[in-house]
Motif scaffolding. Structure first.
Motif, short mmCIF file in Angstrom:
data_model
loop_
_atom_site.label_atom_id
_atom_site.label_comp_id
_atom_site.label_asym_id
_atom_site.label_seq_id
_atom_site.Cartn_x
_atom_site.Cartn_y
_atom_site.Cartn_z
N ILE A 78 0.97 -1.47 0.46
CA ILE A 78 -0.15 -0.13 -0.43
C ILE A 78 0.44 1.06 0.36
N TYR A 79 1.85 0.64 0.59
CA TYR A 79 2.44 2.03 0.56
C TYR A 79 3.28 3.06 -0.48
N GLN A 80 3.63 1.68 -1.29
CA GLN A 80 3.81 2.01 -2.54
C GLN A 80 3.16 2.36 -3.90
N LEU A 81 2.18 1.76 -3.05
CA LEU A 81 1.13 2.31 -4.39
C LEU A 81 0.86 3.51 -4.07
N GLY A 82 0.53 4.34 -2.52
CA GLY A 82 0.40 5.57 -2.64
C GLY A 82 2.04 6.53 -3.36
N LEU A 83 3.10 5.97 -2.84
CA LEU A 83 4.32 6.81 -3.22
C LEU A 83 4.88 6.65 -5.05
N SER A 130 1.44 6.77 -6.71
CA SER A 130 0.25 7.97 -7.28
C SER A 130 0.74 9.05 -7.26
N PHE A 131 2.02 9.34 -6.64
CA PHE A 131 2.49 11.14 -6.18
C PHE A 131 3.31 11.13 -7.13
N LEU A 132 4.15 10.47 -7.73
CA LEU A 132 4.57 10.08 -9.20
C LEU A 132 4.80 10.32 -10.57
N GLU A 133 5.83 11.02 -11.44
CA GLU A 133 5.05 10.70 -13.25
C GLU A 133 6.52 9.37 -13.52
N TYR A 134 5.32 8.46 -13.24
CA TYR A 134 6.24 7.02 -13.55
C TYR A 134 5.35 6.54 -14.43
N THR A 135 5.73 6.09 -15.59
CA THR A 135 5.71 5.61 -16.89
C THR A 135 6.55 4.88 -17.38
N GLN A 136 6.18 3.78 -18.76
CA GLN A 136 7.35 3.48 -19.71
C GLN A 136 9.03 3.46 -19.17
N VAL A 171 -10.60 -2.60 -13.33
CA VAL A 171 -10.40 -2.73 -15.24
C VAL A 171 -10.07 -1.66 -15.69
N TYR A 172 -10.15 -0.45 -15.30
CA TYR A 172 -9.89 0.97 -15.66
C TYR A 172 -8.80 1.15 -14.97
N ALA A 173 -7.98 1.05 -13.75
CA ALA A 173 -6.77 0.86 -13.61
C ALA A 173 -5.98 0.11 -14.21
N TYR A 174 -6.45 -1.29 -14.76
CA TYR A 174 -5.68 -2.17 -15.60
C TYR A 174 -5.38 -1.37 -17.05
N GLN A 175 -6.21 -1.22 -17.49
CA GLN A 175 -5.81 -0.22 -18.12
C GLN A 175 -5.01 0.49 -18.41
N LYS A 176 -4.76 1.83 -17.20
CA LYS A 176 -4.51 2.93 -17.54
C LYS A 176 -2.77 2.91 -17.33
N ALA A 177 -2.80 1.81 -16.30
CA ALA A 177 -1.23 1.31 -15.79
C ALA A 177 -0.51 -0.05 -16.83
N PHE A 178 -1.25 -0.60 -17.64
CA PHE A 178 -0.67 -1.31 -18.23
C PHE A 178 -0.71 -1.13 -19.98
N GLN A 219 0.91 3.82 -18.46
CA GLN A 219 0.53 5.40 -17.18
C GLN A 219 0.73 4.73 -15.64
N TYR A 220 1.57 4.40 -14.82
CA TYR A 220 1.55 3.27 -13.71
C TYR A 220 0.94 4.06 -13.14
N SER A 221 1.51 5.19 -12.80
CA SER A 221 1.33 6.73 -11.69
C SER A 221 -0.37 7.37 -11.16
N LEU A 222 -1.03 6.84 -12.89
CA LEU A 222 -2.22 7.18 -13.01
C LEU A 222 -2.95 6.19 -12.66
N GLY A 223 -3.13 4.63 -12.56
CA GLY A 223 -3.45 2.85 -12.48
C GLY A 223 -2.88 3.19 -10.73
N SER A 224 -1.53 3.92 -10.32
CA SER A 224 -1.91 3.77 -8.90
C SER A 224 -3.09 4.55 -7.90
N ALA A 225 -2.91 6.10 -8.85
CA ALA A 225 -4.01 6.48 -8.75
C ALA A 225 -5.56 6.00 -7.89
N ILE A 226 -5.62 5.57 -9.01
CA ILE A 226 -7.07 4.87 -8.94
C ILE A 226 -7.49 3.80 -7.80
#
Length: 323
Positions: A58-63, A65-71, A279-286, A290-297
């Motif tokens: 959960i800590y990594q997920l929250g972290l 979500s506050f970063l720009e984390y893409t491919q 499913v929306y988070a999966y599409q955004k992240a993978f 856009q892993y940061s948006l998927g983590s925010a979801i």
């Protein structure tokens, strides 16, 4: 006896001559009746294990979500930069997110209601039938419960297939496609979720009913109460702690449905008409990297589930339930 030996004297009886009896000493009770640290010591190994398996992810997920984390950041081509609440601002400014959130809430509420009604009704039925039908129903329900979600979803897609499915032939629907329309696809997924979810409610509520003293139910029946009145006024109040548990579990499971939607609607339906938050988070992240948006979801889903659970428990406490 010798001359030096003393004669035995019985202890004085209260109210007669002699010193008053010494009052018994009692150990001081712990403040507010608390048992102290002993229960926490027993729970410590489980708490440590739970913390390692839940708190750190959960800590990594929250972290993230506050970063720009893409491919680019995953491959090491660019460093991860701090965005603050920028990802959440972009997410809340996306109109599709609110549409998916509304669809998820409505779909999860329908699944929870259908699961509770079906599970409770079959639990009552188990108390009314004989041993052989009861065993057959229990085995069938546990078989559905033990079936992996991806396997059950694939079987249900085949059963309702427009060309080869037996359901359309029995109902005379021809080549009707259940997954083409938005509401028919959601209804099909709801039936599959209900099929694999109601056994948990049925078995749990049945165990609670069997724990109720038979004299209580017999007294209500002798007073002329109908079966529905006995359930509403006697059985359900006594099963309220169990119903709290199965309701919270159902809310958590149905709100984060992923496999059934992804498999049965082909990743969210035509033009994303059957998307839910998972499913929306999966599409955004993978799919979009856009892993940061998927983590925010994921963080938003976690906060929603925590809020629903806390509100439900608070309502139960207001009604005087020991939870």
């Amino acid at each position: 006896m010798t001359a030096n030996s003393t004669a035995y004297k019985a202890p004085p009886v209260p109210g007669t001559d002699g010193p008053p009896p010494r009052p018994l000493r009692r150990r001081p009770a712990s403040p507010a009746g608390r048992p102290g640290w002993t229960p926490w010591l027993y729970l410590l190994p489980a708490l440590v294990l739970t913390g390692g398996l839940l708190v750190y992810p959960i800590y990594q997920l929250g972290l993230i979500s506050f970063l720009e984390y893409t491919q680019a950041q995953v491959s090491g081509g660019e460093p991860a930069t701090f965005q603050g609440f920028g990802n959440y601002a972009a997410l809340f400014g996306d109109r599709q997110f609110w549409q998916v959130l509304l669809a998820t809430v409505v779909f999860a509420a329908a699944c929870v209601l259908a699961t509770l009604l079906t599970g409770c009704a079959l639990a009552v039925l188990l108390t009314r039938v004989r041993a052989v039908p009861r065993l057959a129903l229990m085995m069938a329900a546990l078989g559905a419960w033990a079936t992996p979600a991806i396997t059950g979803s694939t079987v249900w897609v085949f059963l309702f297939d427009a060309d080869f499915g037996p359901v359309n032939r029995v109902l005379g629907l021809g080549d009707f496609s259940w997954t083409y329309g938005r509401y028919s696809a959601f209804a099909l997924v709801l039936l599959e979720v209900l099929w694999c979810s109601f056994p948990f409610v049925m078995v749990t509520v049945y165990a609670g009913i069997r724990a109720i003293p038979a004299e209580v139910l017999e007294a209500a029946a002798l007073d002329g109460a109908s079966q529905w009145r006995i359930w509403r006024s006697v059985t359900a109040p006594m099963l309220r702690p169990i119903l709290v548990v199965v309701t919270i579990q159902s809310v958590i499971w149905d709100f984060k449905v992923f496999t059934q939607i992804y498999v049965m609607t082909g990743g969210g339906g035509i033009a994303g008409q059957n998307l839910v938050l998972n499913v929306y988070a999966y599409q955004k992240a993978f799919a979009s990297s856009q892993y940061s948006l998927g983590s925010a979801i994921g963080v938003v889903m976690l906060l929603i589930l925590l809020a629903v659970t806390l509100v439900y428990l608070r309502l139960m406490r207001r009604q005087g339930e020991e939870l």
